[in-house]
Motif scaffolding. Structure first.
Motif, PDB file in Angstrom:
ATOM      1  N   ALA A   5     -11.137  71.100  28.431  1.00  0.00           N
ATOM      2  CA  ALA A   5     -11.651  69.729  28.345  1.00  0.00           C
ATOM      3  C   ALA A   5     -12.972  69.788  27.583  1.00  0.00           C
ATOM      4  O   ALA A   5     -13.916  70.438  28.042  1.00  0.00           O
ATOM      5  CB  ALA A   5     -11.861  69.147  29.740  1.00  0.00           C
ATOM      6  N   ASP A  54     -10.723  66.113  35.978  1.00  0.00           N
ATOM      7  CA  ASP A  54     -10.750  67.454  35.401  1.00  0.00           C
ATOM      8  C   ASP A  54     -11.116  68.474  36.477  1.00  0.00           C
ATOM      9  O   ASP A  54     -11.887  68.190  37.396  1.00  0.00           O
ATOM     10  CB  ASP A  54     -11.760  67.541  34.259  1.00  0.00           C
ATOM     11  N   ARG A 105     -11.381  72.002  32.779  1.00  0.00           N
ATOM     12  CA  ARG A 105      -9.975  72.068  32.393  1.00  0.00           C
ATOM     13  C   ARG A 105      -9.293  70.744  32.697  1.00  0.00           C
ATOM     14  O   ARG A 105      -9.484  70.168  33.771  1.00  0.00           O
ATOM     15  CB  ARG A 105      -9.266  73.193  33.144  1.00  0.00           C
ATOM     16  N   ARG A 106      -8.503  70.271  31.766  1.00  0.00           N
ATOM     17  CA  ARG A 106      -7.809  68.994  31.923  1.00  0.00           C
ATOM     18  C   ARG A 106      -6.349  69.246  32.282  1.00  0.00           C
ATOM     19  O   ARG A 106      -5.658  70.019  31.610  1.00  0.00           O
ATOM     20  CB  ARG A 106      -7.897  68.199  30.615  1.00  0.00           C
ATOM     21  N   MET A 121      -2.013  59.907  29.795  1.00  0.00           N
ATOM     22  CA  MET A 121      -3.299  60.026  30.483  1.00  0.00           C
ATOM     23  C   MET A 121      -3.692  58.678  31.097  1.00  0.00           C
ATOM     24  O   MET A 121      -3.694  57.659  30.413  1.00  0.00           O
ATOM     25  CB  MET A 121      -4.382  60.506  29.521  1.00  0.00           C
ATOM     26  N   VAL A 168      -9.281  58.148  33.234  1.00  0.00           N
ATOM     27  CA  VAL A 168      -9.773  59.468  32.834  1.00  0.00           C
ATOM     28  C   VAL A 168     -10.834  59.269  31.760  1.00  0.00           C
ATOM     29  O   VAL A 168     -10.541  59.061  30.582  1.00  0.00           O
ATOM     30  CB  VAL A 168      -8.625  60.379  32.342  1.00  0.00           C
TER      31      VAL A 168
END
Length: 183
Positions: A101, A108, A156-157, A163, A167
């Protein structure tokens, strides 16, 4: 979580107004307040997470006195239908989850450094000095804690088919003290 506003700390009730919270966030917030058992006892719910995950996790995780932030993240990810990294009980293993990310956003996975290893939690918001994360083993329970930005090792996504619109980065006022040791 059926009604996040009933379990969220007041300062985070704004989350309940967000359209389509990421599933990992919903799963994590649903566990708020889960606490280690005092002394040598164990919380059956925490041990139940390991049993639910099965395999090596169930074999290796036997007591809630053992750091369990990775176990919390594993049950949240599994319940959200996300693949787990290898060795999910280890906080630093979560640096291999999903994809990088570029800037942390809601949902996340944030991996932090700490003196005796690492810590992992889910991004909810940020202030000038810290990330606000929901995580396990924060004050011996599932809670929302402020973790200093300089401790961030990786963001980290999760993989999304689409999505969720929620977010994004959320900026909030600093409140409460910084977490210094999540074990």
């Amino acid at each position: 979580m059926s009604n996040p506003a009933t379990t969220l700390p007041t300062a985070y009730c704004w989350l309940s107004a967000q359209p389509l919270l990421p599933r990992m966030v919903r799963e994590g917030l649903a566990l708020l307040g889960t606490r280690e058992a005092p002394g040598t006892a164990d919380n059956a719910a925490i041990l139940g997470w390991a049993a639910e995950l099965g395999g090596a996790v169930a074999r290796d995780y036997r007591a809630d006195s053992v750091p369990w932030c990775g176990l919390f993240m594993a049950i949240v990810a599994a319940r959200a239908g996300k693949p787990l990294p290898q060795s999910p009980l280890w906080a630093l293993s979560w640096a291999q989850f999903g994809r990088p990310a570029p800037a942390p956003m809601l949902g996340d996975v944030l991996v932090f450094r700490r003196q005796q290893g690492g810590h992992v939690g889910l991004y909810l918001a940020e202030d000038e000095a810290a990330y606000h994360v929901v995580g396990g083993n924060q004050g011996d329970c599932v809670s929302i804690a402020r973790v200093a930005r300089h401790r961030l090792l990786d963001a980290r996504r999760p993989a999304y088919a689409a999505m969720p619109p929620s977010v994004r980065a959320f900026h909030v006022d600093a409140m409460g003290s910084l977490s210094t040791n999540e074990a």
